[in-house]
Structures are given as C-alpha cells and as structure tokens.
Write an enzyme that holds these catalytic residues in place. Sequence first.
Site, PDB file in Angstrom:
ATOM      1  N   SER A 576      47.097  15.561  61.353  1.00  0.00           N
ATOM      2  CA  SER A 576      46.311  14.523  60.696  1.00  0.00           C
ATOM      3  C   SER A 576      45.205  14.073  61.623  1.00  0.00           C
ATOM      4  O   SER A 576      45.336  14.120  62.847  1.00  0.00           O
ATOM      5  CB  SER A 576      47.202  13.325  60.344  1.00  0.00           C
ATOM      6  OG  SER A 576      46.431  12.225  59.924  1.00  0.00           O
ATOM      7  N   TYR A 589      53.417   6.480  62.584  1.00  0.00           N
ATOM      8  CA  TYR A 589      52.833   7.681  61.988  1.00  0.00           C
ATOM      9  C   TYR A 589      51.829   8.339  62.936  1.00  0.00           C
ATOM     10  O   TYR A 589      51.882   9.547  63.187  1.00  0.00           O
ATOM     11  CB  TYR A 589      52.162   7.303  60.674  1.00  0.00           C
ATOM     12  CG  TYR A 589      51.432   8.438  59.996  1.00  0.00           C
ATOM     13  CD1 TYR A 589      52.127   9.460  59.361  1.00  0.00           C
ATOM     14  CD2 TYR A 589      50.038   8.478  59.989  1.00  0.00           C
ATOM     15  CE1 TYR A 589      51.460  10.497  58.738  1.00  0.00           C
ATOM     16  CE2 TYR A 589      49.354   9.516  59.370  1.00  0.00           C
ATOM     17  CZ  TYR A 589      50.070  10.527  58.752  1.00  0.00           C
ATOM     18  OH  TYR A 589      49.407  11.562  58.142  1.00  0.00           O
TER      19      TYR A 589
END
Length: 699
Positions: A576, A589
């Site tokens: 990501s 995250y």
Amino acid sequence: MLTRAENRLQNLWDDARAEGMSEPEKLLYRSNLLGSDKRITNYGGGNTSAKVTETDPLTGAPIEVLWVKGSGGDVGSIKMDGFATLYMDKLNALKGKYRGVEFEDEMVGYLPHCTFNLNPRAASIDTPLHAYVPKKHVDHMHPDAIIAIAAAKNSRALTQEIFGAEIGWLPWKRPGYELGLWLEEFCEKNPNAKGVVLESHGLFTWDDDAKACYELTLDIIQRGMDWFAERTAGQPGFGGAVHQSLDPQARRSVAARLMPAIRGFVSGNQHMVGHFDDSDTVLEFVNARDMRALAALGTSCPDHFLRTKICPLVLDFDPAKGNIDEVLTNLPEQIAQYRNDYAAYYDRCKHDDSPALRDPNAVVYLVPGVGMITFAKDKATARISGEFYTNAINVMRGASAVSEYVGLPEQEAFDIEYWLLEEAKLQRMPKPKGMAGRVALVTGGAGGIGTATAERYLREGACVLLADINTESLTATQEALVQKYGRDVVRIAEMNVTDEAAVAQAYADLAVEFGGLDILVSNAGIASSAPVEETSLALWQKNMDILSTGYFLVSREAFKVMRVQDIGGAIVFVASKNGLAASPNASAYCTAKASEIHLARCLALEGAEVGIRVNVVNPDAVLRGSKIWEGEWLEQRASTYGTDKGGLEEMYRNRSLLKRSVLPEDIAEAAYFLASDQSAKSTGNIVNVDAGNKEAFTR
C-alpha cells in the site's frame, strides 16, 4: 472393460431432435454423441465423415462433397466449422497423381486443391480413409475394447472370433493415402462387411444412413466390451498386485513432493504443467506385477503414442517402505537415464530428413501405490495425456488378458512421432502466450485486486489457484473465471494466511493440481482505522498477523517450492501507499504495510541467487471491487477525512497528482508486469500505482 449392465453404452440418438436436420447437421450430431463417451473415443481421437450432395457454387450443379473432421479437431466438441469439405470427384482424381507408398506424404499437399466452397478448415491425413469407403457415412473411433483386440498378438483371429465376417481386419499401416486405398480394396472385395479393425490402431464402421452408422458403431464397440467382460471376469489384471495403494491423502502427499521436483527437471525449454491421476484403473496398473514389462513396450494406437511418448518413466517408489526421500535423491539419475535412452532411440531410428531431437523428457510418470503423473505445456494437454495413457492401460489389460499385448514397433513409433507432416503441424501452432505454462497462487483471490490479477494471468495462459478466507466469494469467483477460461486452469483453496498448516496444505494442493509454482501474488489483506490511543492490542495484532506474518508464511512456502524446482520464480507483494507514507488514525495498518515492504526487500536478497524475484505493488484507494472497502474501513476513512461514502472516492481522486481513480485492473497490470519476463531483470523494486502521491515517492 465393463462388466455391469448399467455401464453399457447408451444410444443417445433422439429422432425428434434429428428430424429436419441436413446431412451435415446429422454428421455433427452423430460426431458429438460419439465423442461424449470416452469409452468410444478419446479426446481428439478418431474422426467422422459424410458424403453429401451439395450445389456447386460455380456451376449450380449438384455435386458430391465429403464432409470430414478437419485436422486437429475433437469429435466431442466439434462445431460445423470444424469439418473440412472436399469435392469427391477431385478426391477420386487424386488416384491418378499417386506415385506409390514412398511418395504418399506428398498427397497431403493435393488436398487443398480439392476444397469445396473455399472452406479454410485443413483436411486431415485421414481424409482418404473416409473418401474411398463406398458408403455415405463413416466412423473411425478408438475405443479401448477394440484397440485391445487390435493390439493383441493374434488380433486377426480375435477379430474373426468376435465379429465373424461382419467386421474385417487389416494389418498395421501408418495412416495416410496408402491405407485409404487398402480400405477401398477391402470394401470392394467384402461388400457385405460393415467395418474393419485396423491392427494397432482402431475401428472403422460405415453405413448409408447417419443414424444407422451411429448405432452400428455403438453395437460393434459394445460387442467387443461384452466379449472382454465375459472372457476376463474374475481375472486379476496385469498378473495381479505386488503393491498396495496408499490411502488417498497419503497418495496426494507423495505426489505433492514429487511433482515440483519433476517439474524442475522437465521445464528446461519451457515451463510445464502437471496433472495427477490416482483412479482405480491407474492404481491397478501401477501396483501390478507386469506393469514395468508392459510399460516398456509402449502404446499401440498412434493417437495414444503421440500424446504419451515412446514409454513412461516408472519411479522407484515402494509404498510399503514409503521411501520418498530416496526416490527424490535418485530422481536426477532416473531422469537423466530416460533422456539418454530417448536420445539413443532417436539416433537408432532417425532418417536423413528427420526433424531435430525434441524434448527428451518423459510425459508420463508411474508411481507404485500412488498413481500417474503427467507433464505437458499446459494443463489441458497434461490432463489429456493422462487420459490417453489410461486408454493405453485399458488396452494393455484387455490384450494381455486374452492374448499377448503388442506395442508399436520402435521404428514405426518413431516414424509417427517424427513424421514430417506431424512436424509441419507443430510448426503451424500459434506462438505460446506470455504466461503459458506458468502457475500462480493469488491470496485474497476473491477480492477485487485478487480477481483482476488472476484474470490478467489467465488471459496470458497461466494456471491460477485462488486462495481466500471467504468461501462463498471464492466459489463465485471461481465459477466466473471458469466460464471464461475453462475448468482446467482455475483452482481454489479456502485459506487463512495466518494458519501455518492451512498455508502448507494450499501449496501441497497446488503442487498436485498443477505441478508446482512460478508466481505468488501475496494480496490478502484487511484495513483498520483508529487513533493510536483507541487502537487495542488485539487490533494491532490482527493487522500484524494478516499483513506481516501472513505474508511471511505464504512467501516461506513459495520459497520452498521454488527452490525444489530450481527454475526461478516471481513473488509480488500487494502492499500500500501507506507502507511508505504515514496516514492519520491508521498506525496499525500503516506499520504492518511497511513491514510487508521491508520483508519483500529481505526476500529479494535471499531469492536472487536462485532466480526468485520479489517486488512490490503499492496501490492507493482502490475502492471498486475491494472487500476491504465494503465494511467499517470505508466508514472510518470517510469520517477521518470529513466526507461521506459517496464523496470518498472523489476525494481520493482529487488528491492524487494525476486526478484519476485507481482500479483493480490497474494493480493487476502492475502485478502482471512484475511477474512476467518483461521484468526479468527487476527485483527488490516498488511500483506505486496510486495516480501520484508525492509523500509515497520512493527514495
């Protein structure tokens, strides 16, 4: 060979359906019915024809036209455009051009001159065999029961014993023009015969009516099956068993260890795909006393031989000892010996104009107590090769039970395998797709990015196993992909990437289904959003378990398989933008994603020495099709940025430098590039697919 009444061949002809069909349509109907039962003929084997009165497009006069299965077709799946059409008067005129058996191959070059109505479908080498039988409808099938008669030492006597004068017999002759003339002569001398058994080859039957021809073919095959059933009832096959089969799970476990090792050896020229078969028919053969002697004789029917090579390789596995480690240790020597033997066969039999030596590796591998492994350039071919060898097993069982099984003479086998006409057919085959023969595992396979990536790989010829924790979505995704790409190339595994045993089992299943692994796309994920003071240890740990430990577990197993194969590989992490650029209210995250990226760097260092490349794709804000964006994460991120669900995608688009939305297909394209040969010199890299985010620029 069948022994139960419920397994008799079924007459599937439907008069109501056939009513009103043209003769070519009846030919197609008959062909598809015959090809629907592998006891009648195997995939791609045999052919059918009809002589039909058509209107000549130039003269408008009625003309007799031969409709015959075209080169390379399959009667079970053929469509109308799969038939070649040729003028019968021109096919008859070819007899004046024939210069004798030593020149018969040149007759194939004349067949295009006989084409009716500019049909582009190429006529097969068997065309004369259909043309010169003086009946309207002709079937040529390869049923196991009849080939068992044809492959027996006293096949002529057996044919007469079973069928009397109704079915004749012709000695072995390679398919071609000369054999077509032999058939014509047989029919002239035996006008009441309804067919013929070709030694070491198969069955021809004929009639002047399409339905009658179909029913005759069924009747003759059934009579052969019944005769074998009666003669062999209660007899142990192949001299009886000397090994006992392992239980089903143990068989798969052995296959899972063998197949990646074999795949590494046979994928030198191109990546190969494997298939495993442990059916009762196969197990009876591999466990039998006479298996090695029969296997060494090779197959008899030319169609069997072309798919399975001169003979199989029998691995020295003893199911009673479970000596798998010893087998793996000796595998290089066994494979090298097979290659040497194959090269010696080539040298003994080659002609001055023979094509160059082809791949010397075995196609079929027999494992006592376990089953049969086949390798080929794609999954369908590997599976079909196994089906053909199963046909050969049935033939050997029948012939050796009532007589003595006889394989094709070595020189005849070579002359078929290295036939110049067969070589020309191989040269005409289309260039393989970019990922032909490659095997990929995609975690998070039921989500938007996973599905798009799998589809991108499938489109380029790869085989894919989709792994996901969501069984319902996984099954739906599989069915959608199967509809587009076929059942051979798609498999699924319910897998939690944090479960070490489940990950190992998925790789074992992958090895058995496809033979090994070339590409891992580690894509499984979750997302969470919370201020750090509200981030529980459980939430922190869940992110680490899935996005860090999960990526470690699936990569570790990939390395194990790829090292055994020793043909390199590609690992793609779908990380990501947040692994490079911090984001508010997402510490768990973002940290886990950063861990992914650094793990990829470490693995790139470890894998380089054996050609394992490890790279990263960094998406950002891929909302469409994403399972992550269906739940709380969407609401949480919308709250963080002070917008609603509908405005979040627009917000992400507008904050990017390029002002564009990022879609699953965009990530899939990057994952394709990083797994393909186009990026063969790239490892340890990061590709951002985020429409431009300066905070995530790699430095």
